[in-house]
Design a protein around this motif. Structure first.
Motif, PDB file in Angstrom:
ATOM      1  N   GLN A  39       0.891  -1.062   0.058  1.00 14.29           N
ATOM      2  CA  GLN A  39       0.159  -0.013  -0.055  1.00 14.29           C
ATOM      3  C   GLN A  39       0.771   1.305  -0.061  1.00 14.29           C
ATOM      4  O   GLN A  39       0.589   2.078  -0.554  1.00 14.29           O
ATOM      5  CB  GLN A  39      -0.866   0.024   1.255  1.00 14.29           C
ATOM      6  CG  GLN A  39      -1.894   1.382   1.453  1.00 14.29           C
ATOM      7  CD  GLN A  39      -2.595   1.723   0.307  1.00 14.29           C
ATOM      8  OE1 GLN A  39      -3.051   0.799  -0.557  1.00 14.29           O
ATOM      9  NE2 GLN A  39      -3.024   3.007   0.124  1.00 14.29           N
ATOM     10  N   TYR A  40       1.958   1.216   0.665  1.00 15.78           N
ATOM     11  CA  TYR A  40       2.897   2.298   0.876  1.00 15.78           C
ATOM     12  C   TYR A  40       3.262   2.599  -0.519  1.00 15.78           C
ATOM     13  O   TYR A  40       3.499   3.846  -1.031  1.00 15.78           O
ATOM     14  CB  TYR A  40       3.960   2.150   1.923  1.00 15.78           C
ATOM     15  CG  TYR A  40       4.809   3.296   1.984  1.00 15.78           C
ATOM     16  CD1 TYR A  40       5.084   4.264   2.661  1.00 15.78           C
ATOM     17  CD2 TYR A  40       6.193   2.812   1.284  1.00 15.78           C
ATOM     18  CE1 TYR A  40       5.905   5.376   2.588  1.00 15.78           C
ATOM     19  CE2 TYR A  40       7.187   4.020   1.324  1.00 15.78           C
ATOM     20  CZ  TYR A  40       7.085   4.926   1.801  1.00 15.78           C
ATOM     21  OH  TYR A  40       8.069   6.035   1.650  1.00 15.78           O
ATOM     22  N   LEU A  41       3.993   1.608  -1.289  1.00 13.56           N
ATOM     23  CA  LEU A  41       4.514   1.535  -2.590  1.00 13.56           C
ATOM     24  C   LEU A  41       3.384   2.201  -3.510  1.00 13.56           C
ATOM     25  O   LEU A  41       3.774   2.774  -4.505  1.00 13.56           O
ATOM     26  CB  LEU A  41       5.074   0.303  -2.837  1.00 13.56           C
ATOM     27  CG  LEU A  41       6.560  -0.137  -2.092  1.00 13.56           C
ATOM     28  CD1 LEU A  41       7.020  -1.540  -2.816  1.00 13.56           C
ATOM     29  CD2 LEU A  41       7.524   0.848  -2.670  1.00 13.56           C
ATOM     30  N   ARG A  42       2.261   1.748  -3.475  1.00 15.84           N
ATOM     31  CA  ARG A  42       1.293   2.277  -4.225  1.00 15.84           C
ATOM     32  C   ARG A  42       1.103   3.774  -4.242  1.00 15.84           C
ATOM     33  O   ARG A  42       1.184   4.504  -5.005  1.00 15.84           O
ATOM     34  CB  ARG A  42       0.043   1.418  -3.869  1.00 15.84           C
ATOM     35  CG  ARG A  42      -0.291   0.130  -4.348  1.00 15.84           C
ATOM     36  CD  ARG A  42      -1.594  -0.514  -3.906  1.00 15.84           C
ATOM     37  NE  ARG A  42      -2.667   0.205  -4.639  1.00 15.84           N
ATOM     38  CZ  ARG A  42      -3.735   0.905  -4.262  1.00 15.84           C
ATOM     39  NH1 ARG A  42      -3.956   1.095  -2.821  1.00 15.84           N
ATOM     40  NH2 ARG A  42      -4.756   1.180  -5.086  1.00 15.84           N
ATOM     41  N   SER A 280      -2.340  12.226 -14.674  1.00 19.15           N
ATOM     42  CA  SER A 280      -3.234  11.525 -13.869  1.00 19.15           C
ATOM     43  C   SER A 280      -4.117  10.661 -14.818  1.00 19.15           C
ATOM     44  O   SER A 280      -4.418   9.357 -14.492  1.00 19.15           O
ATOM     45  CB  SER A 280      -4.485  12.589 -13.369  1.00 19.15           C
ATOM     46  OG  SER A 280      -3.765  13.306 -12.345  1.00 19.15           O
ATOM     47  N   GLU A 281      -4.270  10.830 -16.242  1.00 15.29           N
ATOM     48  CA  GLU A 281      -4.747  10.127 -17.175  1.00 15.29           C
ATOM     49  C   GLU A 281      -3.992   8.994 -17.356  1.00 15.29           C
ATOM     50  O   GLU A 281      -4.664   7.783 -17.410  1.00 15.29           O
ATOM     51  CB  GLU A 281      -5.234  10.639 -18.556  1.00 15.29           C
ATOM     52  CG  GLU A 281      -5.702   9.899 -19.375  1.00 15.29           C
ATOM     53  CD  GLU A 281      -7.208   9.408 -19.150  1.00 15.29           C
ATOM     54  OE1 GLU A 281      -7.798   8.468 -19.933  1.00 15.29           O
ATOM     55  OE2 GLU A 281      -7.684   9.784 -18.295  1.00 15.29           O
ATOM     56  N   LEU A 282      -2.845   8.917 -17.408  1.00 19.31           N
ATOM     57  CA  LEU A 282      -1.848   8.066 -17.575  1.00 19.31           C
ATOM     58  C   LEU A 282      -1.892   7.027 -16.383  1.00 19.31           C
ATOM     59  O   LEU A 282      -1.851   5.665 -16.617  1.00 19.31           O
ATOM     60  CB  LEU A 282      -0.540   8.509 -17.969  1.00 19.31           C
ATOM     61  CG  LEU A 282       0.551   7.447 -18.505  1.00 19.31           C
ATOM     62  CD1 LEU A 282       0.198   6.477 -19.671  1.00 19.31           C
ATOM     63  CD2 LEU A 282       1.960   8.119 -18.817  1.00 19.31           C
ATOM     64  N   GLY A 287      -3.254   1.872 -13.555  1.00 22.97           N
ATOM     65  CA  GLY A 287      -3.363   1.475 -12.269  1.00 22.97           C
ATOM     66  C   GLY A 287      -3.953   0.052 -11.934  1.00 22.97           C
ATOM     67  O   GLY A 287      -4.201  -0.283 -10.710  1.00 22.97           O
ATOM     68  N   GLN A 288      -4.377  -0.620 -12.867  1.00 20.77           N
ATOM     69  CA  GLN A 288      -4.812  -1.836 -12.572  1.00 20.77           C
ATOM     70  C   GLN A 288      -4.081  -2.992 -12.219  1.00 20.77           C
ATOM     71  O   GLN A 288      -4.481  -3.687 -10.971  1.00 20.77           O
ATOM     72  CB  GLN A 288      -5.463  -2.630 -13.940  1.00 20.77           C
ATOM     73  CG  GLN A 288      -6.530  -1.583 -14.568  1.00 20.77           C
ATOM     74  CD  GLN A 288      -7.822  -1.458 -13.818  1.00 20.77           C
ATOM     75  OE1 GLN A 288      -8.079  -2.276 -12.936  1.00 20.77           O
ATOM     76  NE2 GLN A 288      -8.470  -0.209 -13.699  1.00 20.77           N
ATOM     77  N   PHE A 289      -2.798  -3.099 -12.166  1.00 21.05           N
ATOM     78  CA  PHE A 289      -1.742  -4.062 -11.938  1.00 21.05           C
ATOM     79  C   PHE A 289      -1.527  -3.673 -10.254  1.00 21.05           C
ATOM     80  O   PHE A 289      -1.807  -4.609  -9.520  1.00 21.05           O
ATOM     81  CB  PHE A 289      -0.713  -3.748 -12.616  1.00 21.05           C
ATOM     82  CG  PHE A 289       0.507  -4.595 -11.964  1.00 21.05           C
ATOM     83  CD1 PHE A 289       0.575  -6.183 -12.028  1.00 21.05           C
ATOM     84  CD2 PHE A 289       1.346  -4.056 -11.106  1.00 21.05           C
ATOM     85  CE1 PHE A 289       1.556  -6.801 -11.414  1.00 21.05           C
ATOM     86  CE2 PHE A 289       2.365  -4.900 -10.652  1.00 21.05           C
ATOM     87  CZ  PHE A 289       2.356  -6.134 -10.567  1.00 21.05           C
ATOM     88  N   GLU A 290      -1.374  -2.580  -9.907  1.00 23.63           N
ATOM     89  CA  GLU A 290      -1.086  -2.411  -8.460  1.00 23.63           C
ATOM     90  C   GLU A 290      -2.143  -2.650  -7.781  1.00 23.63           C
ATOM     91  O   GLU A 290      -2.310  -2.980  -6.378  1.00 23.63           O
ATOM     92  CB  GLU A 290      -0.741  -0.916  -8.328  1.00 23.63           C
ATOM     93  CG  GLU A 290      -1.292   0.306  -8.914  1.00 23.63           C
ATOM     94  CD  GLU A 290      -2.451   0.886  -7.981  1.00 23.63           C
ATOM     95  OE1 GLU A 290      -2.114   0.808  -6.873  1.00 23.63           O
ATOM     96  OE2 GLU A 290      -3.354   1.360  -8.449  1.00 23.63           O
ATOM     97  N   ARG A 291      -3.564  -2.401  -8.113  1.00 17.20           N
ATOM     98  CA  ARG A 291      -4.572  -2.896  -7.174  1.00 17.20           C
ATOM     99  C   ARG A 291      -4.692  -4.239  -7.162  1.00 17.20           C
ATOM    100  O   ARG A 291      -5.130  -4.778  -6.144  1.00 17.20           O
ATOM    101  CB  ARG A 291      -5.807  -2.163  -8.190  1.00 17.20           C
ATOM    102  CG  ARG A 291      -6.039  -0.817  -7.338  1.00 17.20           C
ATOM    103  CD  ARG A 291      -7.480  -0.301  -8.135  1.00 17.20           C
ATOM    104  NE  ARG A 291      -7.619  -0.056  -9.607  1.00 17.20           N
ATOM    105  CZ  ARG A 291      -7.422   0.785 -10.092  1.00 17.20           C
ATOM    106  NH1 ARG A 291      -6.763   1.976  -9.713  1.00 17.20           N
ATOM    107  NH2 ARG A 291      -7.522   0.881 -11.536  1.00 17.20           N
ATOM    108  N   ALA A 292      -4.478  -5.057  -8.288  1.00 13.22           N
ATOM    109  CA  ALA A 292      -4.453  -6.630  -8.085  1.00 13.22           C
ATOM    110  C   ALA A 292      -3.430  -6.930  -7.231  1.00 13.22           C
ATOM    111  O   ALA A 292      -3.702  -7.925  -6.198  1.00 13.22           O
ATOM    112  CB  ALA A 292      -4.160  -6.843  -9.528  1.00 13.22           C
ATOM    113  N   LEU A 293      -2.049  -6.364  -7.020  1.00 15.32           N
ATOM    114  CA  LEU A 293      -1.062  -6.824  -6.299  1.00 15.32           C
ATOM    115  C   LEU A 293      -1.536  -6.686  -4.785  1.00 15.32           C
ATOM    116  O   LEU A 293      -1.318  -7.472  -3.945  1.00 15.32           O
ATOM    117  CB  LEU A 293       0.026  -5.792  -6.428  1.00 15.32           C
ATOM    118  CG  LEU A 293       1.287  -6.296  -5.984  1.00 15.32           C
ATOM    119  CD1 LEU A 293       1.734  -7.507  -6.396  1.00 15.32           C
ATOM    120  CD2 LEU A 293       2.602  -5.407  -6.114  1.00 15.32           C
TER     121      LEU A 293
END
Length: 423
Positions: A39-42, A280-282, A287-293
């Motif tokens: 979470q911190y890294l995200r 922000s758009e990029l 951002g999908q990968f970090e949420r899955a992680l």
């Protein structure tokens, strides 16, 4: 009074079984550390990503999509659709609403790293992170036509030092068989690490970029038309075109008005983007990968809690005498069941505290090394609301998991587990 008694009994029981429970606590501590770390890294990576360029109100390039313009001007990925005439740069420079401009010219590379031609204004005005300026770790900004300043990652990965000579490649590919061997550059400075794409750049002067391309109009060096460094230093160069412009406005309130005026520029087709909006758009697209992680890490914590419940259930067989004594002294089945829940939650709280301490210590010790070695700019800061929420969810989950051994203990104590009956 019952609550205080239950807590005292639970703590005494945990201490008595500390050797057995230490491994379960360690496993849970590592799981919580991993959860908080992800979470911190995200949060930090998102913050670093969206602060890759700061203090720049507009980025201007040839007409193209916002993300493409952002990628090749900031992240050194891809290529421009076209160049901007130098006369256009001069016209924008005369606009009273604009405070400063930084010219950027791309096209060449050095061993896979993008060569960025600019001038002193890049060092003076480029900002990243929390409005942090660029600074030199060693040496000085280029002053000679054939001086070059290296980003921190370039110097580290290629092992360059001050006064080394390098030969640039023609074109932006990672491998090039066409080089500007007749005009070598000398390393005059190395930038301090920033944790941004600036670390991946090779910076030369606009004059140097023009000089090495004299006689290259057809894409290859024409014999007898190229210049030696000595010949180039005797001439004055004015760029015919550049790739992009960073713009800072005197009044940020005028950003949208100036953006619209540049997009409608009559001299040539231009695109002006707001770097913060484009970043922000990029990030939204990436951002999908970090949420899955994060979700996977959550499952690791749940697995550790399940393992803790299994340990407590296993220990029940060794607590027959303890429970018998408690029942004989008048302890109710509810109190005995509550002991299991309190023990599970207490272990979770201890694990959370240890995880926070371990994470803070590791970050304090490793953050300078991570920045210098890998370009990761991680800062030690208080936990934010989302991180506190994740941390609080662990003892709550432990409470729910602890109901499993608690229910088992409650049932067995009611049945007179251990043969003891209340007086």
């Amino acid at each position: 009074m019952n609550a205080r008694l239950a807590l005292d009994l639970a703590l005494a029981s945990l201490w008595h079984r500390r050797r057995v429970l230490a491994l379960a606590c360690l496993t849970l501590t590592l799981s919580v550390s991993l959860l908080l770390g992800i979470q911190y890294l995200r949060t930090e990576v998102r913050h670093t990503f969206t602060s890759t360029i700061n203090g720049t109100d507009l980025i201007v390039g040839a007409r193209s999509g916002p993300l493409n313009l952002l990628l090749y001007t900031v992240f050194h990925i891809g290529n421009a659709t076209n160049n901007i005439r130098w006369s256009t740069f001069q016209a924008l420079e005369a606009d009273d609403r604009i405070d400063w401009l930084v010219p950027i010219s791309l096209g060449d590379s050095y061993r896979g790293y993008r060569v960025v031609a600019t001038d002193r204004r890049f060092l003076d005005h480029f900002r990243y992170g929390q409005d942090q300026p660029l600074r030199l770790a060693s040496g000085h900004w280029f002053s000679d036509m054939f001086d070059v300043v290296l980003g921190a990652s370039v110097a580290r990965e290629l092992g360059h030092q001050l006064d080394d000579q390098i030969i640039l490649s023609h074109g932006g590919g990672r491998t090039s068989f066409v080089t500007h061997a007749a005009t070598p550059f000398r390393v005059s400075g190395i930038l301090a690490a920033t944790g941004t794409p600036v670390d991946q750049g090779v910076y030369i002067s606009l004059d140097g970029m023009e000089a090495i391309h004299v006689g290259w109009e057809s894409g290859i060096a024409a014999p007898g038309r190229t210049l030696t460094p000595e010949q180039a230093r005797q001439r004055t160069f004015t760029p015919g075109a550049i790739t992009a412009i960073y713009i800072g406005l005197k009044n940020p309130v005028l950003t949208f008005r100036v953006q619209r005026a540049i997009n409608e520029f009559e001299g040539e087709p231009l695109s002006a983007i707001l770097p913060g909006v484009a970043l922000s758009e990029l990030w939204r697209l990436m951002g999908q990968f970090e949420r899955a992680l994060l979700a996977i890490t959550g499952f690791v914590v749940i697995t550790s809690l399940a393992g803790l419940a299994a340990v407590l259930l296993t220990l029940q067989a060794q607590r027959a005498h303890e429970v018998a004594v408690l029942r004989a002294t008048g302890a109710s089945p509810a109190l005995i069941g509550a002991l299991q829940v309190i023990e599970c939650v207490t272990l979770a709280l201890v694990s959370c505290g240890l995880a926070v301490a371990i994470g803070a210590l590791a970050l304090a010790l490793l953050s300078p090394w991570l920045l210098d070695s890998y370009g990761l700019n991680l800062r030690l800061r208080p936990l934010d609301l989302a991180e506190w929420g994740l941390l609080a969810a662990v003892p709550v989950a432990a409470l729910l998991v602890g109901l499993v051994p608690a229910l088992s203990g409650w049932r067995q104590s009611r049945a007179g587990w251990g043969g003891a009956r209340p007086g």
